[in-house]
Enzyme design. Sequence first.
Site, PDB file in Angstrom:
ATOM      1  N   ASP A  30     -29.527  90.037 -64.836  1.00 48.85           N
ATOM      2  CA  ASP A  30     -29.986  91.428 -64.890  1.00 48.85           C
ATOM      3  C   ASP A  30     -30.388  91.883 -63.489  1.00 48.85           C
ATOM      4  O   ASP A  30     -31.009  91.142 -62.736  1.00 48.85           O
ATOM      5  CB  ASP A  30     -31.175  91.548 -65.860  1.00 48.85           C
ATOM      6  CG  ASP A  30     -31.437  92.973 -66.282  1.00 48.85           C
ATOM      7  OD1 ASP A  30     -31.200  93.303 -67.456  1.00 48.85           O
ATOM      8  OD2 ASP A  30     -31.880  93.782 -65.423  1.00 48.85           O
ATOM      9  N   ILE A  31     -30.019  93.119 -63.155  1.00 49.39           N
ATOM     10  CA  ILE A  31     -30.297  93.657 -61.817  1.00 49.39           C
ATOM     11  C   ILE A  31     -31.797  93.881 -61.615  1.00 49.39           C
ATOM     12  O   ILE A  31     -32.271  93.923 -60.470  1.00 49.39           O
ATOM     13  CB  ILE A  31     -29.494  94.971 -61.606  1.00 49.39           C
ATOM     14  CG1 ILE A  31     -29.250  95.248 -60.149  1.00 49.39           C
ATOM     15  CG2 ILE A  31     -30.135  96.153 -62.324  1.00 49.39           C
ATOM     16  CD1 ILE A  31     -28.198  96.322 -59.881  1.00 49.39           C
ATOM     17  N   ASN A  85     -31.992  95.223 -77.759  1.00 52.40           N
ATOM     18  CA  ASN A  85     -32.561  96.559 -77.925  1.00 52.40           C
ATOM     19  C   ASN A  85     -31.473  97.401 -78.592  1.00 52.40           C
ATOM     20  O   ASN A  85     -30.355  97.490 -78.083  1.00 52.40           O
ATOM     21  CB  ASN A  85     -32.954  97.152 -76.573  1.00 52.40           C
ATOM     22  CG  ASN A  85     -34.104  96.387 -75.929  1.00 52.40           C
ATOM     23  OD1 ASN A  85     -35.000  95.907 -76.619  1.00 52.40           O
ATOM     24  ND2 ASN A  85     -34.072  96.257 -74.614  1.00 52.40           N
ATOM     25  N   GLY A  91     -35.360 100.926 -76.659  1.00 48.75           N
ATOM     26  CA  GLY A  91     -35.230 100.480 -75.273  1.00 48.75           C
ATOM     27  C   GLY A  91     -33.811 100.291 -74.793  1.00 48.75           C
ATOM     28  O   GLY A  91     -33.602  99.861 -73.660  1.00 48.75           O
ATOM     29  N   GLN A  92     -32.813 100.600 -75.639  1.00 48.91           N
ATOM     30  CA  GLN A  92     -31.421 100.424 -75.181  1.00 48.91           C
ATOM     31  C   GLN A  92     -31.058 101.535 -74.203  1.00 48.91           C
ATOM     32  O   GLN A  92     -31.209 102.724 -74.507  1.00 48.91           O
ATOM     33  CB  GLN A  92     -30.440 100.420 -76.367  1.00 48.91           C
ATOM     34  CG  GLN A  92     -29.016 100.067 -75.938  1.00 48.91           C
ATOM     35  CD  GLN A  92     -28.044  99.901 -77.108  1.00 48.91           C
ATOM     36  OE1 GLN A  92     -28.381 100.161 -78.262  1.00 48.91           O
ATOM     37  NE2 GLN A  92     -26.837  99.477 -76.789  1.00 48.91           N
ATOM     38  N   SER A  93     -30.620 101.133 -73.019  1.00 50.43           N
ATOM     39  CA  SER A  93     -30.221 102.111 -71.999  1.00 50.43           C
ATOM     40  C   SER A  93     -28.740 101.998 -71.658  1.00 50.43           C
ATOM     41  O   SER A  93     -28.164 102.939 -71.109  1.00 50.43           O
ATOM     42  CB  SER A  93     -31.065 101.941 -70.731  1.00 50.43           C
ATOM     43  OG  SER A  93     -30.904 100.650 -70.206  1.00 50.43           O
ATOM     44  N   HIS A  98     -25.458  94.017 -75.857  1.00 47.89           N
ATOM     45  CA  HIS A  98     -25.872  92.930 -74.961  1.00 47.89           C
ATOM     46  C   HIS A  98     -27.110  92.257 -75.503  1.00 47.89           C
ATOM     47  O   HIS A  98     -27.959  92.892 -76.112  1.00 47.89           O
ATOM     48  CB  HIS A  98     -26.131  93.438 -73.534  1.00 47.89           C
ATOM     49  CG  HIS A  98     -27.074  94.605 -73.457  1.00 47.89           C
ATOM     50  ND1 HIS A  98     -26.677  95.891 -73.733  1.00 47.89           N
ATOM     51  CD2 HIS A  98     -28.384  94.671 -73.145  1.00 47.89           C
ATOM     52  CE1 HIS A  98     -27.704  96.707 -73.583  1.00 47.89           C
ATOM     53  NE2 HIS A  98     -28.762  95.991 -73.242  1.00 47.89           N
ATOM     54  N   HIS A 100     -30.398  90.150 -74.164  1.00 45.60           N
ATOM     55  CA  HIS A 100     -31.214  89.709 -73.037  1.00 45.60           C
ATOM     56  C   HIS A 100     -31.660  88.274 -73.320  1.00 45.60           C
ATOM     57  O   HIS A 100     -32.204  87.993 -74.401  1.00 45.60           O
ATOM     58  CB  HIS A 100     -32.479  90.565 -72.903  1.00 45.60           C
ATOM     59  CG  HIS A 100     -32.249  92.012 -72.620  1.00 45.60           C
ATOM     60  ND1 HIS A 100     -32.407  92.563 -71.365  1.00 45.60           N
ATOM     61  CD2 HIS A 100     -31.891  93.040 -73.427  1.00 45.60           C
ATOM     62  CE1 HIS A 100     -32.167  93.866 -71.427  1.00 45.60           C
ATOM     63  NE2 HIS A 100     -31.846  94.181 -72.664  1.00 45.60           N
TER      64      HIS A 100
HETATM   65  P1  5GP Z   1     -31.123  97.756 -72.247  1.00 45.79           P
HETATM   66  O1  5GP Z   1     -32.227  98.600 -71.674  1.00 45.79           O
HETATM   67  O2  5GP Z   1     -29.928  98.608 -72.592  1.00 45.79           O
HETATM   68  O3  5GP Z   1     -31.549  96.857 -73.367  1.00 45.79           O
HETATM   69  O4  5GP Z   1     -30.686  96.766 -71.106  1.00 45.79           O
HETATM   70  C1  5GP Z   1     -29.861  97.135 -70.054  1.00 45.79           C
HETATM   71  C2  5GP Z   1     -30.155  96.204 -68.922  1.00 45.79           C
HETATM   72  O5  5GP Z   1     -29.114  96.342 -67.968  1.00 45.79           O
HETATM   73  C3  5GP Z   1     -31.458  96.493 -68.199  1.00 45.79           C
HETATM   74  O6  5GP Z   1     -32.317  95.367 -68.281  1.00 45.79           O
HETATM   75  C4  5GP Z   1     -31.029  96.788 -66.771  1.00 45.79           C
HETATM   76  O7  5GP Z   1     -31.917  96.279 -65.796  1.00 45.79           O
HETATM   77  C5  5GP Z   1     -29.662  96.160 -66.694  1.00 45.79           C
HETATM   78  N1  5GP Z   1     -28.758  96.813 -65.763  1.00 45.79           N
HETATM   79  C6  5GP Z   1     -28.550  98.151 -65.624  1.00 45.79           C
HETATM   80  N2  5GP Z   1     -27.614  98.388 -64.687  1.00 45.79           N
HETATM   81  C7  5GP Z   1     -27.202  97.167 -64.237  1.00 45.79           C
HETATM   82  C8  5GP Z   1     -26.239  96.759 -63.267  1.00 45.79           C
HETATM   83  O8  5GP Z   1     -25.555  97.569 -62.637  1.00 45.79           O
HETATM   84  N3  5GP Z   1     -26.101  95.425 -63.063  1.00 45.79           N
HETATM   85  C9  5GP Z   1     -26.848  94.504 -63.755  1.00 45.79           C
HETATM   86  N4  5GP Z   1     -26.626  93.218 -63.460  1.00 45.79           N
HETATM   87  N5  5GP Z   1     -27.745  94.855 -64.680  1.00 45.79           N
HETATM   88  C10 5GP Z   1     -27.930  96.173 -64.925  1.00 45.79           C
END
Ligand code: 5GP
Length: 112
Positions: A30-31, A85, A91-93, A98, A100
């Site tokens: 994760d970034i 999420n 919390g899904q963005s 995916h 975590h």
């Molecule tokens: P969500 O919020 O959808 O459950 O998780 C998305 C995750 O993707 C977040 O933890 C966020 O830090 C990660 N993320 C977003 N953009 C990037 C990216 O460009 N590269 C990587 N490696 N992770 C990303």
Amino acid sequence: MADCLFCKVIDGSIPAKIVTQNDKLVAFRDINPQAPTHILIIPKEHIESVKDLKPEQAPIMADIALMAKEIAKQEGLEDFRCVFNIGASAGQSVFHLHMHLLGGRPFSWPPG
Ligand code: 5GP
Ligand code: ZN
């Protein structure tokens, strides 16, 4: 999916620290890590979220769990947390399914 961030990670047009991959899944760091180990495991097939999973796609969830187990072992994690999420208010963005995989520190419950 042309506009999907994680599909771009899969096709290599967005660079990522790949941990492991196979014909069905990619795992990458994760970034914005929320723990010493924070890895995302995604299917190569674009599925928006667990809500969109069709019965014939369900085996991918077991594949993800098995990959998480292997990665946790490689990372030396005895205990770890796996999170999906599902939907924006949970919390899904990024709308490409995916999981975590988080580890390397204690976690509290309930989550925030
Ligand atoms: P969500 O919020 O959808 O459950 O998780 C998305 C995750 O993707 C977040 O933890 C966020 O830090 C990660 N993320 C977003 N953009 C990037 C990216 O460009 N590269 C990587 N490696 N992770 C990303
Ligand atoms: Zn996608």
